[in-house]
Design a protein around this motif. Structure first.
Motif, PDB file in Angstrom:
ATOM      1  N   ILE A 240       0.838  -1.197   0.000  1.00 39.35           N
ATOM      2  CA  ILE A 240       0.000   0.000   0.000  1.00 39.35           C
ATOM      3  C   ILE A 240       0.871   1.245   0.000  1.00 39.35           C
ATOM      4  O   ILE A 240       1.866   1.322   0.722  1.00 39.35           O
ATOM      5  CB  ILE A 240      -0.933  -0.002   1.226  1.00 39.35           C
ATOM      6  N   ASP A 241       0.504   2.219  -0.802  1.00 37.26           N
ATOM      7  CA  ASP A 241       1.262   3.472  -0.865  1.00 37.26           C
ATOM      8  C   ASP A 241       0.279   4.628  -0.997  1.00 37.26           C
ATOM      9  O   ASP A 241      -0.354   4.804  -2.042  1.00 37.26           O
ATOM     10  CB  ASP A 241       2.226   3.452  -2.051  1.00 37.26           C
ATOM     11  N   VAL A 242       0.133   5.407   0.075  1.00 35.47           N
ATOM     12  CA  VAL A 242      -0.731   6.591   0.066  1.00 35.47           C
ATOM     13  C   VAL A 242       0.175   7.814   0.121  1.00 35.47           C
ATOM     14  O   VAL A 242       0.880   8.033   1.112  1.00 35.47           O
ATOM     15  CB  VAL A 242      -1.707   6.591   1.260  1.00 35.47           C
ATOM     16  N   SER A 243       0.172   8.595  -0.930  1.00 35.36           N
ATOM     17  CA  SER A 243       1.057   9.756  -1.011  1.00 35.36           C
ATOM     18  C   SER A 243       0.413  10.982  -0.376  1.00 35.36           C
ATOM     19  O   SER A 243      -0.799  11.016  -0.111  1.00 35.36           O
ATOM     20  CB  SER A 243       1.375  10.061  -2.480  1.00 35.36           C
ATOM     21  N   GLU A 244       1.242  12.016  -0.142  1.00 32.82           N
ATOM     22  CA  GLU A 244       0.727  13.286   0.372  1.00 32.82           C
ATOM     23  C   GLU A 244      -0.303  13.876  -0.592  1.00 32.82           C
ATOM     24  O   GLU A 244      -1.296  14.465  -0.178  1.00 32.82           O
ATOM     25  CB  GLU A 244       1.881  14.265   0.584  1.00 32.82           C
ATOM     26  N   GLN A 245      -0.043  13.707  -1.902  1.00 37.48           N
ATOM     27  CA  GLN A 245      -0.971  14.230  -2.903  1.00 37.48           C
ATOM     28  C   GLN A 245      -2.319  13.503  -2.826  1.00 37.48           C
ATOM     29  O   GLN A 245      -3.382  14.120  -2.979  1.00 37.48           O
ATOM     30  CB  GLN A 245      -0.379  14.076  -4.305  1.00 37.48           C
ATOM     31  N   ASP A 246      -2.268  12.193  -2.577  1.00 31.20           N
ATOM     32  CA  ASP A 246      -3.508  11.427  -2.413  1.00 31.20           C
ATOM     33  C   ASP A 246      -4.331  11.983  -1.256  1.00 31.20           C
ATOM     34  O   ASP A 246      -5.555  12.145  -1.365  1.00 31.20           O
ATOM     35  CB  ASP A 246      -3.204   9.949  -2.142  1.00 31.20           C
TER      36      ASP A 246
ATOM     37  N   LEU B 173      -8.905  15.225   0.842  1.00 32.36           N
ATOM     38  CA  LEU B 173      -9.454  16.246   1.728  1.00 32.36           C
ATOM     39  C   LEU B 173     -10.078  17.411   0.961  1.00 32.36           C
ATOM     40  O   LEU B 173     -10.892  18.159   1.517  1.00 32.36           O
ATOM     41  CB  LEU B 173      -8.365  16.761   2.674  1.00 32.36           C
ATOM     42  N   LYS B 174      -9.713  17.564  -0.305  1.00 30.86           N
ATOM     43  CA  LYS B 174     -10.334  18.618  -1.124  1.00 30.86           C
ATOM     44  C   LYS B 174     -11.740  18.240  -1.553  1.00 30.86           C
ATOM     45  O   LYS B 174     -12.549  19.115  -1.871  1.00 30.86           O
ATOM     46  CB  LYS B 174      -9.469  18.893  -2.357  1.00 30.86           C
TER      47      LYS B 174
ATOM     48  N   GLN C  19      -4.138  12.668   9.019  1.00 26.78           N
ATOM     49  CA  GLN C  19      -3.893  11.307   9.485  1.00 26.78           C
ATOM     50  C   GLN C  19      -5.122  10.434   9.253  1.00 26.78           C
ATOM     51  O   GLN C  19      -5.015   9.290   8.791  1.00 26.78           O
ATOM     52  CB  GLN C  19      -3.537  11.309  10.967  1.00 26.78           C
ATOM     53  N   GLN C  20      -6.300  10.975   9.585  1.00 28.01           N
ATOM     54  CA  GLN C  20      -7.532  10.196   9.389  1.00 28.01           C
ATOM     55  C   GLN C  20      -7.782   9.934   7.905  1.00 28.01           C
ATOM     56  O   GLN C  20      -8.239   8.855   7.528  1.00 28.01           O
ATOM     57  CB  GLN C  20      -8.728  10.923  10.008  1.00 28.01           C
ATOM     58  N   ALA C  21      -7.469  10.934   7.070  1.00 24.10           N
ATOM     59  CA  ALA C  21      -7.624  10.738   5.627  1.00 24.10           C
ATOM     60  C   ALA C  21      -6.710   9.621   5.149  1.00 24.10           C
ATOM     61  O   ALA C  21      -7.109   8.777   4.334  1.00 24.10           O
ATOM     62  CB  ALA C  21      -7.303  12.037   4.883  1.00 24.10           C
ATOM     63  N   GLN C  22      -5.478   9.609   5.667  1.00 24.63           N
ATOM     64  CA  GLN C  22      -4.540   8.551   5.269  1.00 24.63           C
ATOM     65  C   GLN C  22      -5.030   7.181   5.728  1.00 24.63           C
ATOM     66  O   GLN C  22      -4.937   6.196   4.979  1.00 24.63           O
ATOM     67  CB  GLN C  22      -3.146   8.826   5.834  1.00 24.63           C
ATOM     68  N   ILE C  23      -5.566   7.108   6.960  1.00 25.69           N
ATOM     69  CA  ILE C  23      -6.095   5.839   7.472  1.00 25.69           C
ATOM     70  C   ILE C  23      -7.232   5.332   6.583  1.00 25.69           C
ATOM     71  O   ILE C  23      -7.303   4.157   6.225  1.00 25.69           O
ATOM     72  CB  ILE C  23      -6.568   5.990   8.935  1.00 25.69           C
TER      73      ILE C  23
END
Length: 275
Positions: free
Chosen positions: A102-108, A113-114, A243-247
């Motif tokens: 799994i790879d969640v980037s800052e851009q993701d 969040l947008k 953090q919640q968005a990444q989770i």
């Protein structure tokens, strides 16, 4: 399986198709259990009891009432416990193998969040109160062909004792830790927020006083000792949203990646079926 399909009011598929599906499910489960055995994944009695209590609670029963319900259905407690243990091992194998894909980037995260849906979901999951963070460092030792499970735990017991006698935790981490992400930093994990680590690791950190070193403990990654350096409470509203968005995104990726990994696991395995 057939009774579940009937209860759902669906038409039963052909018997040979149903048997094949069940057989494939058992094969994939067996392959995962073999991986768990090779990785020396152990399920403690505490983990097992907690899992059974959770299952009972999901069925709106206490453990005693749930055990009585199992007995009424003719399910021996020992068989049920073994099935739960097997499922815990499988879950830990899946977490260990799929999470690394799994790879969640800052851009993701920013894109999520947008979006109206993403920000709403993240805000709903985020806490409004200040978050407790723990500054910790650890040493990871993995069982291998030259060091079995007991020897890995024994080595960490010796390292923990050395630190308690005044030894340099950071120096020992650089020498012995097999965590590529933290070993060169003396095992330093930085400030850890809730949800960043696997459950077993977070529980040990929560129960370790600042300045203390834990006893060796096991996760799906191997054996660890952890030293808690400090604790703090931070108002991290925006950081918490991220953090919640990444989770959320990692959970979605996990659900997408899991069936692909299971298919690869099955495709790579040679299984001779004799009927």
């Amino acid at each position: 399986a057939a009774s579940q399909i009937r209860q759902a009011g669906q038409e039963l598929p052909p018997e040979d198709f149903l048997q094949r599906q069940i057989l494939e499910k058992l094969i994939v489960e067996s392959l995962q259990l073999q991986m768990g055995e090779r990785a020396a994944i152990k399920v403690s009695e505490e983990q097992l009891q907690q899992a059974i209590a959770n299952i009972a609670a999901q069925n709106r029963m206490d453990v005693d009432g749930f055990q009585r319900a199992l007995a009424q259905q003719g399910i021996p407690p020992a068989i049920f416990r073994e099935n739960v243990r097997r499922q815990i091992v499988i879950q830990q194998v899946q977490q260990g193998m799929v999470t690394r894909r799994i790879d969640v980037s800052e851009q993701d995260v920013e894109n999520f969040l947008k979006s109206e849906e993403g920000r709403m979901l993240a805000m709903r999951a985020a806490e409004t109160e200040p978050m407790e963070q723990i500054h910790a460092r650890h040493i990871l030792v993995k069982p291998s062909a030259i060091r079995n499970d007991e020897e890995a735990a024994a080595l960490l017991q010796k390292l923990a004792a050395a630190v308690q006698r005044g030894g340099d935790f950071a120096a020992l981490a650089k020498k012995y830790s097999e965590d590529p992400g933290s070993a060169l930093k003396g095992g330093d994990l930085g400030w850890v927020s809730p949800g960043q680590m696997v459950t077993e690791f977070e529980q040990v950190m929560a129960n370790t006083e600042p300045g203390s070193v834990s006893a060796p403990f096991h996760t799906q990654f191997g054996w660890h000792i952890v030293q808690v350096l400090d604790r703090r409470r931070q108002d991290m509203s925006e950081a918490l949203l991220k953090q919640q968005a990444q989770i959320i995104l990692r959970k979605r990726q996990f659900q997408d990646e899991l069936p692909r990994w299971l298919k690869e696991l099955r495709d790579k395995a040679y299984v001779q079926i004799k009927l």
